[in-house]
Design a protein around this motif. Sequence first.
Motif, PDB file in Angstrom:
ATOM      1  N   THR A 334      19.755 -33.511  -3.572  1.00 57.56           N
ATOM      2  CA  THR A 334      18.660 -32.584  -4.537  1.00 57.56           C
ATOM      3  C   THR A 334      19.782 -31.244  -4.447  1.00 57.56           C
ATOM      4  OG1 THR A 334      18.957 -32.210  -1.872  1.00 57.56           O
ATOM      5  CG2 THR A 334      17.086 -33.456  -3.017  1.00 57.56           C
ATOM      6  N   SER A 335      20.702 -30.992  -4.214  1.00 59.79           N
ATOM      7  CA  SER A 335      21.544 -29.857  -4.091  1.00 59.79           C
ATOM      8  C   SER A 335      22.562 -29.829  -5.712  1.00 59.79           C
ATOM      9  CB  SER A 335      23.028 -29.860  -3.236  1.00 59.79           C
ATOM     10  OG  SER A 335      24.174 -31.231  -3.726  1.00 59.79           O
ATOM     11  N   GLY A 336      21.902 -30.734  -6.595  1.00 58.33           N
ATOM     12  CA  GLY A 336      22.156 -30.395  -7.745  1.00 58.33           C
ATOM     13  C   GLY A 336      23.881 -32.226  -7.413  1.00 58.33           C
ATOM     14  N   GLY A 337      24.305 -31.919  -6.484  1.00 58.50           N
ATOM     15  CA  GLY A 337      25.339 -33.342  -6.552  1.00 58.50           C
ATOM     16  C   GLY A 337      26.612 -32.496  -7.414  1.00 58.50           C
ATOM     17  N   LEU A 338      27.964 -33.273  -6.733  1.00 56.22           N
ATOM     18  CA  LEU A 338      29.585 -33.217  -7.417  1.00 56.22           C
ATOM     19  C   LEU A 338      28.996 -32.873  -9.201  1.00 56.22           C
ATOM     20  CD1 LEU A 338      29.336 -34.627  -4.541  1.00 56.22           C
ATOM     21  CD2 LEU A 338      31.542 -34.822  -5.444  1.00 56.22           C
ATOM     22  N   LYS A 339      27.494 -33.300  -9.531  1.00 52.11           N
ATOM     23  CA  LYS A 339      27.326 -33.258 -10.897  1.00 52.11           C
ATOM     24  C   LYS A 339      27.565 -31.568 -10.998  1.00 52.11           C
ATOM     25  CE  LYS A 339      27.485 -34.100 -15.221  1.00 52.11           C
ATOM     26  NZ  LYS A 339      27.149 -32.520 -15.019  1.00 52.11           N
ATOM     27  N   ALA A 340      27.337 -30.796 -11.130  1.00 49.66           N
ATOM     28  CA  ALA A 340      25.976 -29.674 -11.040  1.00 49.66           C
ATOM     29  C   ALA A 340      25.896 -28.732 -10.109  1.00 49.66           C
ATOM     30  CB  ALA A 340      24.522 -29.896 -11.511  1.00 49.66           C
ATOM     31  N   LYS A 341      26.588 -29.274  -8.968  1.00 40.75           N
ATOM     32  CA  LYS A 341      26.803 -27.954  -7.934  1.00 40.75           C
ATOM     33  C   LYS A 341      27.743 -27.824  -7.744  1.00 40.75           C
ATOM     34  CE  LYS A 341      27.282 -29.522  -3.401  1.00 40.75           C
ATOM     35  NZ  LYS A 341      26.869 -30.282  -2.241  1.00 40.75           N
ATOM     36  N   GLY A 342      29.277 -28.419  -8.133  1.00 37.65           N
ATOM     37  CA  GLY A 342      30.421 -28.356  -8.226  1.00 37.65           C
ATOM     38  C   GLY A 342      30.938 -29.475  -7.368  1.00 37.65           C
ATOM     39  N   HIS A 343      32.455 -29.678  -7.468  1.00 34.67           N
ATOM     40  CA  HIS A 343      33.130 -30.119  -6.535  1.00 34.67           C
ATOM     41  C   HIS A 343      34.719 -29.872  -6.092  1.00 34.67           C
ATOM     42  CE1 HIS A 343      34.738 -34.362  -5.167  1.00 34.67           C
ATOM     43  NE2 HIS A 343      35.438 -34.506  -6.281  1.00 34.67           N
ATOM     44  N   PRO A 344      34.448 -28.503  -5.295  1.00 30.97           N
ATOM     45  CA  PRO A 344      36.239 -27.820  -4.506  1.00 30.97           C
ATOM     46  C   PRO A 344      36.447 -29.448  -3.462  1.00 30.97           C
ATOM     47  CG  PRO A 344      34.042 -26.967  -4.318  1.00 30.97           C
ATOM     48  CD  PRO A 344      33.510 -27.612  -5.105  1.00 30.97           C
ATOM     49  N   LEU A 345      37.426 -30.375  -3.943  1.00 33.68           N
ATOM     50  CA  LEU A 345      37.705 -31.147  -3.149  1.00 33.68           C
ATOM     51  C   LEU A 345      37.621 -31.489  -1.785  1.00 33.68           C
ATOM     52  CD1 LEU A 345      40.399 -33.047  -5.062  1.00 33.68           C
ATOM     53  CD2 LEU A 345      38.173 -32.575  -5.785  1.00 33.68           C
ATOM     54  N   GLY A 346      38.263 -29.783  -1.091  1.00 32.48           N
ATOM     55  CA  GLY A 346      37.488 -29.845   0.525  1.00 32.48           C
ATOM     56  C   GLY A 346      36.386 -29.862   1.035  1.00 32.48           C
ATOM     57  N   ALA A 347      36.384 -29.282   0.062  1.00 30.43           N
ATOM     58  CA  ALA A 347      34.776 -28.829   0.019  1.00 30.43           C
ATOM     59  C   ALA A 347      33.174 -30.008   0.301  1.00 30.43           C
ATOM     60  CB  ALA A 347      33.967 -27.705  -0.416  1.00 30.43           C
ATOM     61  N   THR A 348      33.929 -30.516  -0.214  1.00 27.28           N
ATOM     62  CA  THR A 348      32.610 -31.682  -0.784  1.00 27.28           C
ATOM     63  C   THR A 348      31.545 -32.047   0.040  1.00 27.28           C
ATOM     64  OG1 THR A 348      32.698 -31.361  -3.528  1.00 27.28           O
ATOM     65  CG2 THR A 348      31.703 -33.598  -2.177  1.00 27.28           C
ATOM     66  N   GLY A 349      32.580 -33.000   0.832  1.00 29.45           N
ATOM     67  CA  GLY A 349      31.959 -33.622   1.788  1.00 29.45           C
ATOM     68  C   GLY A 349      31.326 -32.921   3.343  1.00 29.45           C
ATOM     69  N   VAL A 350      31.608 -31.620   3.583  1.00 36.73           N
ATOM     70  CA  VAL A 350      31.045 -30.364   4.178  1.00 36.73           C
ATOM     71  C   VAL A 350      29.766 -30.018   3.648  1.00 36.73           C
ATOM     72  CG1 VAL A 350      31.048 -28.653   5.961  1.00 36.73           C
ATOM     73  CG2 VAL A 350      33.343 -30.015   5.413  1.00 36.73           C
ATOM     74  N   SER A 351      30.687 -30.268   2.353  1.00 39.15           N
ATOM     75  CA  SER A 351      28.284 -29.022   1.659  1.00 39.15           C
ATOM     76  C   SER A 351      27.497 -29.901   1.291  1.00 39.15           C
ATOM     77  CB  SER A 351      29.313 -29.090  -0.395  1.00 39.15           C
ATOM     78  OG  SER A 351      28.197 -28.684  -0.635  1.00 39.15           O
ATOM     79  N   GLN A 352      28.137 -31.269   1.641  1.00 37.45           N
ATOM     80  CA  GLN A 352      26.966 -32.305   1.162  1.00 37.45           C
ATOM     81  C   GLN A 352      26.132 -32.438   2.432  1.00 37.45           C
ATOM     82  OE1 GLN A 352      29.397 -36.080   0.962  1.00 37.45           O
ATOM     83  NE2 GLN A 352      28.343 -36.278  -1.347  1.00 37.45           N
ATOM     84  N   ILE A 353      26.162 -32.065   4.061  1.00 35.77           N
ATOM     85  CA  ILE A 353      25.879 -31.996   5.026  1.00 35.77           C
ATOM     86  C   ILE A 353      25.038 -30.662   5.306  1.00 35.77           C
ATOM     87  CG2 ILE A 353      25.974 -32.058   7.403  1.00 35.77           C
ATOM     88  CD1 ILE A 353      28.939 -33.889   6.797  1.00 35.77           C
ATOM     89  N   VAL A 354      25.384 -29.747   4.615  1.00 37.28           N
ATOM     90  CA  VAL A 354      25.154 -28.375   4.908  1.00 37.28           C
ATOM     91  C   VAL A 354      23.954 -28.848   3.714  1.00 37.28           C
ATOM     92  CG1 VAL A 354      24.977 -26.095   3.331  1.00 37.28           C
ATOM     93  CG2 VAL A 354      27.593 -26.685   4.568  1.00 37.28           C
ATOM     94  N   GLU A 355      23.360 -29.220   2.749  1.00 34.84           N
ATOM     95  CA  GLU A 355      22.884 -29.950   2.003  1.00 34.84           C
ATOM     96  C   GLU A 355      21.586 -30.243   3.108  1.00 34.84           C
ATOM     97  OE1 GLU A 355      20.988 -28.477  -0.292  1.00 34.84           O
ATOM     98  OE2 GLU A 355      19.360 -30.173  -0.962  1.00 34.84           O
ATOM     99  N   LEU A 356      22.175 -31.616   3.482  1.00 36.61           N
ATOM    100  CA  LEU A 356      21.216 -31.698   4.410  1.00 36.61           C
ATOM    101  C   LEU A 356      20.252 -31.659   5.630  1.00 36.61           C
ATOM    102  CD1 LEU A 356      22.993 -35.199   4.739  1.00 36.61           C
ATOM    103  CD2 LEU A 356      21.393 -34.454   2.935  1.00 36.61           C
ATOM    104  N   VAL A 357      21.385 -30.721   6.105  1.00 43.45           N
ATOM    105  CA  VAL A 357      20.645 -29.620   7.402  1.00 43.45           C
ATOM    106  C   VAL A 357      19.910 -28.682   7.077  1.00 43.45           C
ATOM    107  CG1 VAL A 357      21.281 -28.026   8.837  1.00 43.45           C
ATOM    108  CG2 VAL A 357      23.207 -29.711   8.664  1.00 43.45           C
ATOM    109  N   ARG A 358      19.782 -28.439   5.631  1.00 44.24           N
ATOM    110  CA  ARG A 358      19.172 -27.308   5.181  1.00 44.24           C
ATOM    111  C   ARG A 358      17.609 -28.061   4.800  1.00 44.24           C
ATOM    112  NH1 ARG A 358      22.997 -23.578   1.981  1.00 44.24           N
ATOM    113  NH2 ARG A 358      24.063 -21.579   3.236  1.00 44.24           N
TER     114      ARG A 358
END
Length: 396
Positions: A334-358
């Motif tokens: 729902t965030s757009g995924g790595l495909k559209a939200k983007g994929h800064p490698l070290g950030a991605t796993g944290v970013s996924q959980i930020v989206e779930l919390v929201r």
Amino acid sequence: MRKVGIAGVGHTKFGRAEVSLVDMLALAALEALDDAGIKTTEGHGVDQVFVASMGAGLLNRQSSVASALVDTLNLQPAMAETVENGPASGASAVKLGYMAIASGMCDVVLVVGGELMRVVTGWEATDFVATMLHPDAEYAYGLTLPAFAGMFTRLYMDKYGVTEKDLARVAVKNHEHAMHNPVAHIQLVPSFHAIIEDEDAHVINPYVAEPLRVYDVCPVSDGAAALVLCAMELADRFPKRPVRIAGIGQATDTHVVAERDVPTDLLAVRLAAQRAFAMAGLRPEDIDVAELHDAFTILEIAISEEAGLFPRGEGHLAARRGETRVGGRIPINTSGGLKAKGHPLGATGVSQIVELVRQLRGEAGGRQVEGARHGLAVNFGGFGNNVVTTIVSREE
């Protein structure tokens, strides 16, 4: 073990950063600390800081990033470590934060993931990412992650009947989701007809690693994301009810892809998901929203099957039926995924959980999954040889 929750989230806009790596990490961290009601003054209460980054030393010529971040944020004397686990660094850092609190060693942990990748060319970034491959059996022969993904996709198509239109359908869906996410790197929805059906599609959307085209591949992004973890018995200290980390699973697989028994199987994804579900006491059908590691569109389909959200070979059929978009049976990325939200490698796993919390807080705006209670994140390292799965739950 003590129960662990997430009391605060922060996220920079993914894309091209105009600040240093540590300043970018600090921006995400300050947003998360503010969200948790924590001030960076004496008595801040942060016991430990974990920073996830794969490329700080190589791309940005800076090591010991966690120590630098603590100093920048004035969080001394908090403990600090930098975590590196390839593209799964972010989820690994969250796992270590969980362990620090669950063990009783810490009460509050700040986890920040970030990467400043656009300081090099796309070719250099592709080569940097390829360093996670086996140095003698793969990297030495010029193999890259897009090359592996292209071969994996061809095998998947032959075995399960996935088509290029199925991949384009995933891409367009994730770009549509990203239009409702202000921190997404790409704010654009490609025309399905133009990128796959038009007679000029080979120009508009050329092959990168056939059968994968440009719109099947995530962009190279800068960005950072942050979480404040806490012991759940301290929930009353924070302005918002923490979202509980209900389950974490991790697994590894054979490094050399050619040596795996079945190259279309993602064994580490399957085992990591099974372990996370067992820990959470949940089943795949309990999940309301998922963030899956779609660095290539085929991975969203394959991971959705290995994680148990759909039967094997049917992930692309679910996408055809619209089940994976917001409003569908199980919305994915729902965030757009790595495909559209983007994929800064070290950030991605944290970013996924930020989206779930929201999502679980009901703060996701136009991409909100109504009534979401349980979320699943799969962070994929290497070409599936080190995977971390996290399940978060909203407690009433």
